[in-house]
Design a protein around this motif. Structure first.
Motif, mmCIF file in Angstrom:
data_model
loop_
_atom_site.group_PDB
_atom_site.id
_atom_site.type_symbol
_atom_site.label_atom_id
_atom_site.label_comp_id
_atom_site.label_asym_id
_atom_site.label_seq_id
_atom_site.Cartn_x
_atom_site.Cartn_y
_atom_site.Cartn_z
ATOM 1 N N THR A 11 0.975 -1.285 -0.016
ATOM 2 C CA THR A 11 -0.054 -0.018 0.064
ATOM 3 C C THR A 11 0.794 1.145 0.065
ATOM 4 O O THR A 11 0.712 2.219 -0.790
ATOM 5 C CB THR A 11 -0.737 0.039 1.053
ATOM 6 N N SER A 14 2.413 1.875 -3.346
ATOM 7 C CA SER A 14 1.632 2.270 -4.329
ATOM 8 C C SER A 14 1.053 3.797 -4.472
ATOM 9 O O SER A 14 0.673 4.339 -5.445
ATOM 10 C CB SER A 14 0.355 1.404 -4.386
ATOM 11 N N GLU A 15 1.283 4.297 -3.284
ATOM 12 C CA GLU A 15 0.960 5.873 -2.956
ATOM 13 C C GLU A 15 1.854 6.777 -3.624
ATOM 14 O O GLU A 15 1.580 7.995 -3.604
ATOM 15 C CB GLU A 15 0.655 6.013 -1.597
ATOM 16 N N PHE A 16 2.901 6.320 -4.210
ATOM 17 C CA PHE A 16 3.808 7.472 -4.768
ATOM 18 C C PHE A 16 3.511 7.744 -5.981
ATOM 19 O O PHE A 16 3.450 6.935 -6.955
ATOM 20 C CB PHE A 16 5.427 6.781 -4.850
ATOM 21 N N THR A 17 3.458 9.149 -6.664
ATOM 22 C CA THR A 17 3.155 9.295 -7.716
ATOM 23 C C THR A 17 4.411 10.306 -8.445
ATOM 24 O O THR A 17 4.271 10.572 -9.684
ATOM 25 C CB THR A 17 2.092 10.218 -7.882
ATOM 26 N N PHE A 18 5.220 10.647 -7.733
ATOM 27 C CA PHE A 18 6.459 11.341 -8.260
ATOM 28 C C PHE A 18 7.696 10.726 -7.965
ATOM 29 O O PHE A 18 7.857 10.162 -6.884
ATOM 30 C CB PHE A 18 6.603 12.858 -7.447
ATOM 31 N N SER A 19 8.742 10.816 -9.262
ATOM 32 C CA SER A 19 10.046 10.270 -9.052
ATOM 33 C C SER A 19 10.941 10.985 -9.970
ATOM 34 O O SER A 19 10.356 11.671 -11.013
ATOM 35 C CB SER A 19 9.974 8.715 -9.214
ATOM 36 N N HIS A 54 8.021 20.922 -8.398
ATOM 37 C CA HIS A 54 7.042 20.698 -9.157
ATOM 38 C C HIS A 54 5.966 20.959 -8.340
ATOM 39 O O HIS A 54 4.915 21.304 -9.282
ATOM 40 C CB HIS A 54 7.165 18.990 -9.294
ATOM 41 N N HIS A 92 11.608 8.037 -5.526
ATOM 42 C CA HIS A 92 10.165 8.298 -5.399
ATOM 43 C C HIS A 92 10.158 9.292 -4.218
ATOM 44 O O HIS A 92 10.517 9.122 -3.173
ATOM 45 C CB HIS A 92 9.277 7.095 -5.235
ATOM 46 N N LYS A 94 6.882 11.388 -1.750
ATOM 47 C CA LYS A 94 5.431 11.627 -1.551
ATOM 48 C C LYS A 94 5.357 12.252 -0.237
ATOM 49 O O LYS A 94 6.235 11.997 0.811
ATOM 50 C CB LYS A 94 4.580 10.321 -1.404
ATOM 51 N N ASN A 147 -2.438 14.343 -3.405
ATOM 52 C CA ASN A 147 -2.240 13.689 -4.697
ATOM 53 C C ASN A 147 -3.371 13.772 -5.668
ATOM 54 O O ASN A 147 -4.835 13.699 -5.159
ATOM 55 C CB ASN A 147 -2.092 12.384 -4.817
#
Length: 147
Positions: A11, A14-19, A54, A92, A94, A147
């Motif tokens: 879980t 899976s919560e990372f959206t930036f890298s 960002h 990554h 978050k 997010n």
């Protein structure tokens, strides 16, 4: 998993959206070709700054007449697998929690096999440039971290 800031690895990951991509340079390794243990913190810093750019915060903080700046209050790192010279990594980032004037930021570093090799977390606090005291996030700023 020994990192206390991760309750469920699947879980959490899976919560990372930036890298951001990073390649391990020769100068970042020891005589055996392993990543030096201090370099992960440099990778965290690079990824954190790119993440905050960002989000749109770095311009305000870098403004010489701006009233607030970010400071790192704490930082920790957990090494899960060996990392070697010339490996391609993805760092990554978050926001795990938003405080009054702080952010709890989490990091996950993966190699090109999609293995998690390093994890970490740290607190960043927005402070007044003149006072050195915490400055609360505005509602607009808080929305930048969702997010």
């Amino acid at each position: 998993m020994r990192a206390t800031y991760i309750t469920d690895l699947s879980t959490w990951a899976s919560e990372f959206t930036f890298s951001v991509p990073v390649s391990v340079r020769f100068s970042e390794t020891d005589m055996y070709g392993h990543l030096n243990n201090t370099v992960a913190f440099t990778y965290f810093e690079f990824a954190r700054i790119e993440f905050l750019k960002h989000a749109g915060l770095m311009n305000d903080w870098l403004d010489p007449v701006g009233s607030t700046i970010p400071v790192v209050a704490d930082l920790q790192c957990d090494y899960l697998k060996q990392v070697f010279f010339d490996e391609a990594l993805a760092v990554h980032v978050k926001v795990a929690a938003i405080g009054n004037s702080s952010l709890d930021i989490h990091y996950m570093v993966k190699n090109d096999k999609d293995d998690i090799v390093i994890t970490g977390r740290g607190s960043v606090v927005q402070i007044g440039r003149e006072t050195g005291k915490g400055v609360p996030w505005t509602d607009k700023e808080k929305l930048l971290f969702v997010n």
